[in-house]
Every structure is written in C-alpha cells, then in structure tokens.
Write a protein that holds these residues in place. Sequence first.
Motif, PDB file in Angstrom:
ATOM      1  N   CYS A   1     -13.837   8.694  31.530  1.00 12.96           N
ATOM      2  CA  CYS A   1     -13.848   9.997  30.854  1.00 12.96           C
ATOM      3  C   CYS A   1     -15.007   9.996  29.860  1.00 12.96           C
ATOM      4  CB  CYS A   1     -12.520  10.207  30.135  1.00 12.96           C
ATOM      5  SG  CYS A   1     -12.319  11.829  29.367  1.00 12.96           S
ATOM      6  N   ILE A   2     -15.865  11.004  29.927  1.00  9.03           N
ATOM      7  CA  ILE A   2     -17.029  11.123  29.053  1.00  9.03           C
ATOM      8  C   ILE A   2     -16.828  12.344  28.158  1.00  9.03           C
ATOM      9  CG2 ILE A   2     -19.532  11.441  28.957  1.00  9.03           C
ATOM     10  CD1 ILE A   2     -19.545  10.299  31.886  1.00  9.03           C
TER      11      ILE A   2
ATOM     12  N   THR B   1     -15.117   7.943  39.896  1.00  7.71           N
ATOM     13  CA  THR B   1     -15.035   9.325  39.434  1.00  7.71           C
ATOM     14  C   THR B   1     -14.905   9.352  37.919  1.00  7.71           C
ATOM     15  OG1 THR B   1     -12.620   9.357  39.696  1.00  7.71           O
ATOM     16  CG2 THR B   1     -13.956  10.158  41.558  1.00  7.71           C
ATOM     17  N   THR B   2     -15.387  10.429  37.314  1.00  2.26           N
ATOM     18  CA  THR B   2     -15.275  10.564  35.863  1.00  2.26           C
ATOM     19  C   THR B   2     -15.052  12.014  35.470  1.00  2.26           C
ATOM     20  OG1 THR B   2     -16.342  10.071  33.741  1.00  2.26           O
ATOM     21  CG2 THR B   2     -17.781  10.793  35.533  1.00  2.26           C
ATOM     22  N   HIS B   3     -14.259  12.196  34.432  1.00  2.00           N
ATOM     23  CA  HIS B   3     -14.138  13.493  33.777  1.00  2.00           C
ATOM     24  C   HIS B   3     -15.292  13.629  32.786  1.00  2.00           C
ATOM     25  CE1 HIS B   3     -10.155  13.485  35.458  1.00  2.00           C
ATOM     26  NE2 HIS B   3      -9.622  12.682  34.546  1.00  2.00           N
TER      27      HIS B   3
ATOM     28  N   GLY C   1     -15.255  14.805  38.595  1.00  2.00           N
ATOM     29  CA  GLY C   1     -16.522  15.064  39.268  1.00  2.00           C
ATOM     30  C   GLY C   1     -16.818  16.509  39.597  1.00  2.00           C
ATOM     31  N   LYS C   2     -15.835  17.395  39.510  1.00  2.58           N
ATOM     32  CA  LYS C   2     -16.042  18.792  39.882  1.00  2.58           C
ATOM     33  C   LYS C   2     -15.711  19.719  38.715  1.00  2.58           C
ATOM     34  CE  LYS C   2     -15.018  18.054  44.794  1.00  2.58           C
ATOM     35  NZ  LYS C   2     -14.173  18.458  45.951  1.00  2.58           N
ATOM     36  N   LEU C   3     -16.472  20.818  38.604  1.00  7.69           N
ATOM     37  CA  LEU C   3     -16.151  21.792  37.563  1.00  7.69           C
ATOM     38  C   LEU C   3     -14.734  22.297  37.763  1.00  7.69           C
ATOM     39  CD1 LEU C   3     -19.399  23.979  37.294  1.00  7.69           C
ATOM     40  CD2 LEU C   3     -18.801  21.881  36.075  1.00  7.69           C
ATOM     41  N   ILE C   4     -14.020  22.452  36.675  1.00  6.70           N
ATOM     42  CA  ILE C   4     -12.644  22.925  36.760  1.00  6.70           C
ATOM     43  C   ILE C   4     -12.595  24.270  37.489  1.00  6.70           C
ATOM     44  CG2 ILE C   4     -12.703  24.070  34.491  1.00  6.70           C
ATOM     45  CD1 ILE C   4      -9.786  23.086  34.117  1.00  6.70           C
ATOM     46  N   ASP C   5     -11.628  24.438  38.372  1.00  4.62           N
ATOM     47  CA  ASP C   5     -11.525  25.684  39.133  1.00  4.62           C
ATOM     48  C   ASP C   5     -10.834  26.752  38.298  1.00  4.62           C
ATOM     49  OD1 ASP C   5      -8.465  25.886  40.049  1.00  4.62           O
ATOM     50  OD2 ASP C   5      -9.085  23.792  40.229  1.00  4.62           O
TER      51      ASP C   5
END
Length: 446
Positions: A143-144, A77-79, A97-101
Amino acid sequence: MPDHAISSDPAVQAQLDRLTMLSPGKDVLGLTRIVALLERLGNPHLNLPPVFHVSGTNGKGSTCAFLRGAIEAAGMTTHVYSSPHLVRFNERIRVAGKLIDDVSLSALLSEVLDHAEGLEASFFEVTTAVAFCAFARTPADACIVEVGLGGRLDATNVLTQPVACGIASLGLDHEGFLLAAEDGVPDMPPLDRIAFEKAGIAKSGSPLLTQKYTASMANTVATQAGLHNAPLHARGESWDAAVYDGRLHYRDASGKLNLPLPRMIGAHQADNAALAIAMLRHQNAIHIPEAALAAAMEWTRWPARMQTLSAGPLTDQLPTGSTVWLDGGHNPDAGAAIAKTLEDGPPVHVIIGMLMNKDALGFLTPFAHKIGSLYAVPISGHEHHDPLELCRLAKDHLGIAVAAPVADIDTAMERIAGNGLPSNVLICGSLYLAGEVLRANDQAPD
C-alpha cells in the motif's frame, strides 16, 4: 466543488455533492476528526497491507509512482492513495493496481459520509477514509500512501507502522497552512518549519528515508526522527545515488545497483526514483529484485510532470512537428526543475495559470530566460492570479517582451499556432490547469 471533484457517474456525483454540503469547504489540519471517523468505520487503516508513506514538497507523487512501478514489475499488486486528481476523482484511489470503479466509489462515499455525520470532516479526510476502507477490504501485497498537505497533521498520518517512510524534496509551499503559529511548536526559520512538518510522518521502528537538504533542515529532520525513534537513513550517509555514464548508480549497505535512467523527463526524476529504491531496500516486508527496479525506471509514468502530450484535440491545433509539455508544478523548486529540463533546448511558448496563493514570480524566475512568449489564463472554479497581472509581472520583473492575457487554453494555442511554424509549448503553473488540459486533449490518466 472541493478540488473540482466532479464525476460523469450520477451515483458518484450525488455523493460528491453531499460531501460538498457536509465538509467545511477548506483544508483543515489536525488528526482529531479523521481519528474519530476511522473509529466509527472500524479503524480500517490498522488492517492495510505493508504501507509505504511518502511526504515532501516536490517529488512525492513521482516517488509514489516509482514505488508502484517497482512493486508491479516484481509481479505484485499495490494500492495507491494520491492527490489531487487531474481529471477524475477516481484517480486518487488505485485499488490493487486499478482505479477504483464508480460502483465501489459511490458505495464507499455513501458509507463514509453516513459515519461522518456531525464531525465536520474535510473533503480530504473523507477521501482518506474512503481509500483506507477500500484498501482494507481488498487484498494486495503493498500500500502506497502520499501525504496530502504537510505531514505531521495530515489526515494520512494516522498510519501507525509503515514499513518505510520517505521524505522527498523540501521547499516552500502551502506557507499559509504549514508556517502558521501553533502552541507547542517552537519558532524556527520557514524552511526548517517545513522540514519539521514533513518529518512528522516519522514512526517508531519505521525506517525514514530522506533526500539531501540544507544542514539546518537536515538537522530538523534528524531531530524529529530521534524524537519518534525512527531509524534515519539520510541520502549521502547510509545510502546515495548519482547519475553518470547515462545510468543511475545507487549504493547502500546491501550493495550497489547500476540502473537505467528514468524515462520520465527531468533530471530530478532520478532523485525521486532513488528515494523510492532506498525505501524499498530498507524494509523487509516485500522483496523487490534488481530486475524489477530496472524495469520501473523504464515503465514508470506520472501525468502532468513534464509530460509530453500525445496527439489530441488540443495539440492538433498546432503545426505538425510541435511539442507540448504539461507540468503541474507551482512553486520555486518546481520552477528550478523545469529550468534544468529546458536548459539545453530551444525557447518555449509558455501557457500559465496559477492559484492566487502561489508565488508566481518565484516559479517563473528560474526558467524566464527560456520563455519566448507567455500567455496567461484563468483557472476556472478556483481563486487564481489575474492573467493581466501575471503578464505585467512577466514583462516588468522578468523582461519577457511578449506576454498576453487570454481567455482560455484554446485561445493561447491559436495565438501560438498563428506563426505557422512548429513550436515548443509548455503549459504549467497548476495541477488544476493540467487537469483541464488533459480533459481537453482526451488524455485522462488511467
């Protein structure tokens, strides 16, 4: 609203409205405010997973997308922190991996803005702090981080020890900010100054991966790498890549790779993918197998970069068999990349809108010979080139016979559809315009 930061969530919108009131309302370079803000927040940027930091004029977003694709293909997983967003503010911050909620975003915006009182932090500085807080508090393997503007004085440049830094394609853009005279910065040609600013992300001990540049620009980058004690790995020297026989061939000191070409449209995407591969292969924090790199070539997508739009309310206005490309590029190098993509294809109907501070002639010139007709539109909420002036430029300087200003994208599509024939359409010139198009076509990034 800075960067068209709007949200359908009332709690998020309330914080974005607050941010608008507190920020200076313009891009402000410098690290003083972001350092102070992060200190108040407990320095979350010092507690991130292994960081990949990417700068450049064109291609840095796509490079980040390839990095993400490879890391996720390896089962990790990556930010990801990127900018600008196209439709939703949430697109800037991808957490594991997911857009911030919306719930997390509104809470973090509130927290950061509480700590930003009196600092006059900019929109981007607050957003950067929000991203770093989110990333520090959620586990991930990597983290990217994409640079927002320039590099040396960009808010993301508080990162102290990236596992790899990359510089994508270099060219002229944001000249008003990046070429301004500054105490302590020597006078140099514009492209060298751009290289100087972008290479400012170099860090001691962190490998710096670069593309091929002119000799003068490459020397500027090398000088900065040396001053920062960053191991320099320039393309054509310690690594290289080439396309032949329909494959991407990569080599470095660790060996050779024979990979599929990126599925993303445009020959330049092979260069962006190669830079991402080089970054991953010159660090030791995470291991990415060759199979994951191959999968990334197939899987990686990055919206508004020669993106083929799917069926939707906007594209359905055209006759069956039509193709609509969307590209947010807005500088001469982006125009050259578009020209290469269109080179062997039929003429296109162009719908264009550009911000006032962009070089419209420089952008359009490389592919002017492929333009069958041009329709110029305004960009709502932003200072933009007058559509009438864009059309005069197209006719007088580029010889485009059919060029007309129109009120909006829908009107342009109606004009193009009027011939009743399947058409090839390119909508281009601005990421803000690209966001309007994706919203209108019910195709928001996820």
